[in-house]
Motif scaffolding. Structure first.
Motif, PDB file in Angstrom:
ATOM      1  N   ASN A   1      52.685  35.176  28.809  1.00 58.51           N
ATOM      2  CA  ASN A   1      51.312  35.997  28.283  1.00 58.51           C
ATOM      3  C   ASN A   1      50.513  35.650  29.704  1.00 58.51           C
ATOM      4  OD1 ASN A   1      51.823  36.368  25.756  1.00 58.51           O
ATOM      5  ND2 ASN A   1      51.387  34.166  25.128  1.00 58.51           N
ATOM      6  N   GLU A   2      50.840  35.236  30.775  1.00 59.76           N
ATOM      7  CA  GLU A   2      49.974  35.254  31.868  1.00 59.76           C
ATOM      8  C   GLU A   2      50.510  36.126  33.134  1.00 59.76           C
ATOM      9  OE1 GLU A   2      48.328  31.368  33.738  1.00 59.76           O
ATOM     10  OE2 GLU A   2      50.236  31.725  34.860  1.00 59.76           O
ATOM     11  N   LEU A   3      49.654  36.953  33.751  1.00 56.61           N
ATOM     12  CA  LEU A   3      49.933  37.781  34.737  1.00 56.61           C
ATOM     13  C   LEU A   3      49.331  37.248  36.212  1.00 56.61           C
ATOM     14  CD1 LEU A   3      50.898  40.627  35.166  1.00 56.61           C
ATOM     15  CD2 LEU A   3      48.500  41.665  34.847  1.00 56.61           C
TER      16      LEU A   3
ATOM     17  N   GLN B   1      45.289  35.798  31.743  1.00 53.83           N
ATOM     18  CA  GLN B   1      45.899  35.855  30.442  1.00 53.83           C
ATOM     19  C   GLN B   1      45.798  37.376  30.120  1.00 53.83           C
ATOM     20  OE1 GLN B   1      47.785  33.227  28.663  1.00 53.83           O
ATOM     21  NE2 GLN B   1      46.984  32.188  30.733  1.00 53.83           N
ATOM     22  N   GLN B   2      47.044  37.622  29.283  1.00 51.65           N
ATOM     23  CA  GLN B   2      47.095  39.272  28.996  1.00 51.65           C
ATOM     24  C   GLN B   2      45.982  39.618  28.035  1.00 51.65           C
ATOM     25  OE1 GLN B   2      49.244  41.545  30.069  1.00 51.65           O
ATOM     26  NE2 GLN B   2      51.049  40.752  31.001  1.00 51.65           N
ATOM     27  N   LYS B   3      45.686  38.704  27.057  1.00 51.68           N
ATOM     28  CA  LYS B   3      44.542  38.886  26.411  1.00 51.68           C
ATOM     29  C   LYS B   3      43.138  39.254  27.102  1.00 51.68           C
ATOM     30  CE  LYS B   3      43.684  33.956  25.194  1.00 51.68           C
ATOM     31  NZ  LYS B   3      42.542  33.948  25.980  1.00 51.68           N
ATOM     32  N   ASP B   4      43.044  38.586  28.231  1.00 52.78           N
ATOM     33  CA  ASP B   4      41.815  38.833  28.797  1.00 52.78           C
ATOM     34  C   ASP B   4      41.909  40.031  29.584  1.00 52.78           C
ATOM     35  OD1 ASP B   4      40.994  36.248  27.850  1.00 52.78           O
ATOM     36  OD2 ASP B   4      41.713  35.178  29.680  1.00 52.78           O
ATOM     37  N   LEU B   5      42.674  40.968  29.714  1.00 49.47           N
ATOM     38  CA  LEU B   5      42.849  42.010  30.252  1.00 49.47           C
ATOM     39  C   LEU B   5      42.113  43.042  29.345  1.00 49.47           C
ATOM     40  CD1 LEU B   5      43.894  42.917  33.044  1.00 49.47           C
ATOM     41  CD2 LEU B   5      46.009  43.725  32.047  1.00 49.47           C
ATOM     42  N   ARG B   6      41.065  43.884  30.072  1.00 49.69           N
ATOM     43  CA  ARG B   6      40.266  44.816  29.038  1.00 49.69           C
ATOM     44  C   ARG B   6      40.911  46.088  29.781  1.00 49.69           C
ATOM     45  NH1 ARG B   6      40.128  41.090  26.028  1.00 49.69           N
ATOM     46  NH2 ARG B   6      38.179  39.539  26.008  1.00 49.69           N
ATOM     47  N   LYS B   7      40.949  47.308  28.823  1.00 50.50           N
ATOM     48  CA  LYS B   7      41.136  48.560  29.154  1.00 50.50           C
ATOM     49  C   LYS B   7      39.803  48.861  30.063  1.00 50.50           C
ATOM     50  CE  LYS B   7      43.542  50.116  25.007  1.00 50.50           C
ATOM     51  NZ  LYS B   7      43.638  51.140  24.066  1.00 50.50           N
ATOM     52  N   SER B   8      40.168  49.898  30.927  1.00 48.73           N
ATOM     53  CA  SER B   8      39.147  50.689  31.595  1.00 48.73           C
ATOM     54  C   SER B   8      38.363  51.702  30.883  1.00 48.73           C
ATOM     55  CB  SER B   8      39.894  51.144  32.749  1.00 48.73           C
ATOM     56  OG  SER B   8      40.583  52.528  32.264  1.00 48.73           O
ATOM     57  N   PRO B   9      37.085  51.437  30.994  1.00 51.07           N
ATOM     58  CA  PRO B   9      36.238  52.526  30.406  1.00 51.07           C
ATOM     59  C   PRO B   9      36.618  53.953  30.365  1.00 51.07           C
ATOM     60  CG  PRO B   9      35.108  51.678  32.163  1.00 51.07           C
ATOM     61  CD  PRO B   9      36.215  50.898  32.036  1.00 51.07           C
ATOM     62  N   ASN B  10      36.348  54.821  29.438  1.00 48.81           N
ATOM     63  CA  ASN B  10      36.336  55.992  29.425  1.00 48.81           C
ATOM     64  C   ASN B  10      35.353  56.757  30.424  1.00 48.81           C
ATOM     65  OD1 ASN B  10      36.844  58.769  28.948  1.00 48.81           O
ATOM     66  ND2 ASN B  10      36.796  58.699  26.622  1.00 48.81           N
ATOM     67  N   ILE B  11      35.823  57.289  31.367  1.00 43.25           N
ATOM     68  CA  ILE B  11      34.920  57.868  32.484  1.00 43.25           C
ATOM     69  C   ILE B  11      34.792  59.297  32.341  1.00 43.25           C
ATOM     70  CG2 ILE B  11      34.332  57.766  34.925  1.00 43.25           C
ATOM     71  CD1 ILE B  11      35.917  55.411  35.354  1.00 43.25           C
ATOM     72  N   GLY B  12      35.613  60.020  31.696  1.00 44.30           N
ATOM     73  CA  GLY B  12      35.399  61.216  31.690  1.00 44.30           C
ATOM     74  C   GLY B  12      36.942  61.900  31.843  1.00 44.30           C
TER      75      GLY B  12
ATOM     76  N   ILE C   1      44.878  52.495  36.860  1.00 39.22           N
ATOM     77  CA  ILE C   1      44.228  51.178  36.516  1.00 39.22           C
ATOM     78  C   ILE C   1      44.894  50.811  35.297  1.00 39.22           C
ATOM     79  CG2 ILE C   1      42.191  50.343  35.489  1.00 39.22           C
ATOM     80  CD1 ILE C   1      40.577  52.281  37.071  1.00 39.22           C
ATOM     81  N   ARG C   2      45.460  49.468  35.718  1.00 46.12           N
ATOM     82  CA  ARG C   2      46.072  48.969  34.477  1.00 46.12           C
ATOM     83  C   ARG C   2      45.166  48.131  33.472  1.00 46.12           C
ATOM     84  NH1 ARG C   2      51.041  44.408  35.343  1.00 46.12           N
ATOM     85  NH2 ARG C   2      51.193  43.947  33.084  1.00 46.12           N
ATOM     86  N   GLY C   3      44.094  47.839  33.956  1.00 44.49           N
ATOM     87  CA  GLY C   3      43.014  46.910  33.086  1.00 44.49           C
ATOM     88  C   GLY C   3      42.134  46.255  33.988  1.00 44.49           C
ATOM     89  N   MET C   4      41.247  45.522  33.464  1.00 43.98           N
ATOM     90  CA  MET C   4      40.192  44.826  34.352  1.00 43.98           C
ATOM     91  C   MET C   4      39.647  43.610  33.606  1.00 43.98           C
ATOM     92  SD  MET C   4      37.250  47.703  34.107  1.00 43.98           S
ATOM     93  CE  MET C   4      38.017  48.861  35.044  1.00 43.98           C
ATOM     94  N   PHE C   5      39.182  42.651  34.421  1.00 45.50           N
ATOM     95  CA  PHE C   5      38.877  41.404  33.749  1.00 45.50           C
ATOM     96  C   PHE C   5      37.686  40.701  34.810  1.00 45.50           C
ATOM     97  CE2 PHE C   5      42.092  40.463  36.737  1.00 45.50           C
ATOM     98  CZ  PHE C   5      41.862  39.176  37.267  1.00 45.50           C
ATOM     99  N   LYS C   6      37.225  39.709  34.267  1.00 42.13           N
ATOM    100  CA  LYS C   6      36.141  39.228  35.010  1.00 42.13           C
ATOM    101  C   LYS C   6      36.679  37.897  35.711  1.00 42.13           C
ATOM    102  CE  LYS C   6      31.458  38.126  35.106  1.00 42.13           C
ATOM    103  NZ  LYS C   6      29.910  38.271  34.686  1.00 42.13           N
ATOM    104  N   HIS C   7      36.433  37.554  36.956  1.00 45.07           N
ATOM    105  CA  HIS C   7      36.989  36.341  37.602  1.00 45.07           C
ATOM    106  C   HIS C   7      35.821  36.032  38.568  1.00 45.07           C
ATOM    107  CE1 HIS C   7      39.680  33.758  39.449  1.00 45.07           C
ATOM    108  NE2 HIS C   7      39.241  34.233  40.794  1.00 45.07           N
ATOM    109  N   ASP C   8      35.338  34.663  38.391  1.00 47.43           N
ATOM    110  CA  ASP C   8      34.207  34.419  38.827  1.00 47.43           C
ATOM    111  C   ASP C   8      32.994  35.474  38.482  1.00 47.43           C
ATOM    112  OD1 ASP C   8      35.488  31.854  39.622  1.00 47.43           O
ATOM    113  OD2 ASP C   8      35.888  33.106  41.622  1.00 47.43           O
TER     114      ASP C   8
END
Length: 163
Positions: free
Chosen positions: A4-6, A105-116, A124-131
């Protein structure tokens, strides 16, 4: 590391942090000599000789629209093994710097927002907050789908070029 970890290699483009799946990274090398190819888009830097294979090199700074007038000692080419349909291919990407490996963690990976519809988010595979940073995780296999890479893939595959 669990399933479950990337594990991500963190790279920077100007001040922005991106993550690349560490399992795809073959080598990190200084931005050295490369062979330019005619009539390619600006982001197709050219090719390098990597262990007797011709490897196309893409400048992510150019591809993603970053200003990049200077090259520093930290500017590198990350050579990666990416998948294109059913075959694997080496690809080099130019980044401003590499930092460290980040576990997410895979569960912490968020989809990219719909930009248009006009904004290509296929890389973009996804995004997450780090620090205090938002890290964008890249799906670099999608780069090989770019129309401009059709010719460079054919040239490299046929090894009709010399470095």
């Amino acid at each position: 590391m669990n399933s479950n970890e990337l594990q991500l290699l963190s790279v920077t483009l100007t001040e922005d942090i991106y993550g690349i799946d560490i399992t795809k990274v073959q080598e990190i090398r200084a931005l050295g000599k490369y062979r330019k190819l005619p009539n390619m888009p600006k982001y197709c830097v050219g090719v390098i000789d990597f262990r007797n294979s011709m490897v196309p090199v893409m400048d992510l700074r150019e591809m993603f629209g970053y200003q990049h007038d200077k090259v520093s000692a930290q500017t590198v080419i990350v050579v990666m093994l990416v998948e294109h349909h059913t075959e694997q291919m080496l690809l080099g990407i130019v980044v401003d710097s590499v930092s460290d490996v980040i576990a997410v963690q895979q569960k912490d990976l968020r989809k990219s927002p719909n930009i248009g519809a006009k904004v290509n988010t296929s890389f973009i595979r996804g995004m997450f907050k780090h620090d205090d940073n938002i890290v964008v995780v890249l799906a670099l296999d999608a780069i090989l789908e770019a129309d401009a890479l059709t010719d460079i893939r054919a040239l490299v595959k046929n090894e009709q070029i010399s470095v």
